[in-house]
Design a protein around this motif. Structure first.
Motif, PDB file in Angstrom:
ATOM      1  N   CYS A 155      38.057 -24.480  25.012  1.00 47.65           N
ATOM      2  CA  CYS A 155      37.309 -25.647  24.529  1.00 47.65           C
ATOM      3  C   CYS A 155      35.987 -25.163  23.928  1.00 47.65           C
ATOM      4  O   CYS A 155      35.304 -24.324  24.510  1.00 47.65           O
ATOM      5  CB  CYS A 155      37.051 -26.599  25.688  1.00 47.65           C
ATOM      6  SG  CYS A 155      35.797 -27.837  25.354  1.00 47.65           S
ATOM      7  N   CYS A 158      32.810 -26.454  26.436  1.00 49.36           N
ATOM      8  CA  CYS A 158      32.580 -25.895  27.780  1.00 49.36           C
ATOM      9  C   CYS A 158      33.021 -24.442  27.882  1.00 49.36           C
ATOM     10  O   CYS A 158      32.764 -23.787  28.889  1.00 49.36           O
ATOM     11  CB  CYS A 158      33.274 -26.742  28.839  1.00 49.36           C
ATOM     12  SG  CYS A 158      35.069 -26.664  28.755  1.00 49.36           S
ATOM     13  N   CYS A 190      38.239 -30.283  25.080  1.00 44.86           N
ATOM     14  CA  CYS A 190      38.983 -30.680  26.277  1.00 44.86           C
ATOM     15  C   CYS A 190      39.515 -32.105  26.137  1.00 44.86           C
ATOM     16  O   CYS A 190      38.784 -33.006  25.720  1.00 44.86           O
ATOM     17  CB  CYS A 190      38.070 -30.678  27.504  1.00 44.86           C
ATOM     18  SG  CYS A 190      37.756 -29.059  28.202  1.00 44.86           S
ATOM     19  N   CYS A 196      35.412 -31.329  31.357  1.00 46.55           N
ATOM     20  CA  CYS A 196      34.572 -30.628  30.373  1.00 46.55           C
ATOM     21  C   CYS A 196      33.099 -30.748  30.778  1.00 46.55           C
ATOM     22  O   CYS A 196      32.360 -29.766  30.803  1.00 46.55           O
ATOM     23  CB  CYS A 196      34.793 -31.234  28.993  1.00 46.55           C
ATOM     24  SG  CYS A 196      34.150 -30.252  27.632  1.00 46.55           S
TER      25      CYS A 196
HETATM   26 ZN   LIG Z   1      35.614 -28.548  27.500  1.00 47.28          ZN
END
Ligand SMILES: [Zn+2]
Length: 216
Positions: A155, A158, A190, A196
């Motif tokens: 992602c 994150c 995400c 996230c």
């Molecule tokens: Zn994420």
């Protein structure tokens, strides 16, 4: 009065530092090396809070912690000091996305506003994803098209390997010579924004993406 002086991503970052110390303790390192790990973690945390009062810095001090219980207790004590995501009204959202007449806000009960760097929800009928975040205490938001097939990837927000959707948004940037030109930008985000938000340790990728999308 309880001061909420910690941002969600800062809380995640502190927790990550505490886990680093906890892991290092288990490795039976020479005490000078362990001490260096602890000092570095403490310095990194303090660096996030240049305007902290001495009482706040004392609260953030990880150097005295010795046991697993102490680490857990430390994190639990910080949790109530995390700043909540601001309340968002239906009207604010309608103003941000005027073309979406039927836009519904997510159910407040499903959002953990105390653990949120950004608010996001999905409109499954249209495969749209909405993201709200704060810039200089102002709410800003973007609308994305999300791919319907989720897959595992990193992602962008994150930086974790998670179930993500490829999300695309049209930027407002226009080319002078070609007014019909619309530039799309896309990234993996995400699917589950709650997890996230639990993992984000900085806001850089989120803010860059949202600001690029909104740049005129
Ligand atoms: Zn994420």
């Amino acid at each position: 009065m309880l001061e909420r002086f910690i941002e969600n991503h800062q809380f995640n970052y502190i927790r990550e530092q505490v886990e680093t110390i906890r892991d290092s303790r288990k490795k039976s390192l020479p005490s000078s090396v362990l001490q260096a790990v602890i000092d570095l973690a403490n310095a990194k945390i303090a660096f996030l809070f240049p305007e902290a009062t001495s009482a706040q810095l004392a609260m953030l001090d990880v150097s005295k912690l010795q046991t697993d219980e102490a680490y857990d207790g430390f994190i639990d004590e910080l949790r109530p000091h995390v700043r909540s995501f601001p309340q968002v009204s239906e009207q604010q959202v309608k103003k941000m996305f005027p073309k979406q007449k039927k836009l519904r806000l997510p159910d407040a009960a499903e959002l953990n506003v105390n653990r949120m760097s950004y608010m996001s929800w999905n409109d499954l009928r249209s495969n749209r994803k909405y993201i709200l975040c704060e810039k200089n205490h102002q709410l800003i938001g973007i609308e994305l098209k999300a791919s319907s097939n989720a897959k595992k990837n990193i992602c962008a927000f994150c930086n974790q390997l998670a179930e993500v959707s490829y999300c695309v948004t049209i930027t407002k940037a226009k080319q002078a010579k070609n007014p019909d030109y619309y530039k799309a930008i896309g990234t993996y985000i995400c699917t589950d924004s709650a997890s996230c938000n639990e993992n984000m340790t900085n806001l850089d990728a989120l803010m860059t993406f949202v600001e690029t999308a909104l740049k005129e």
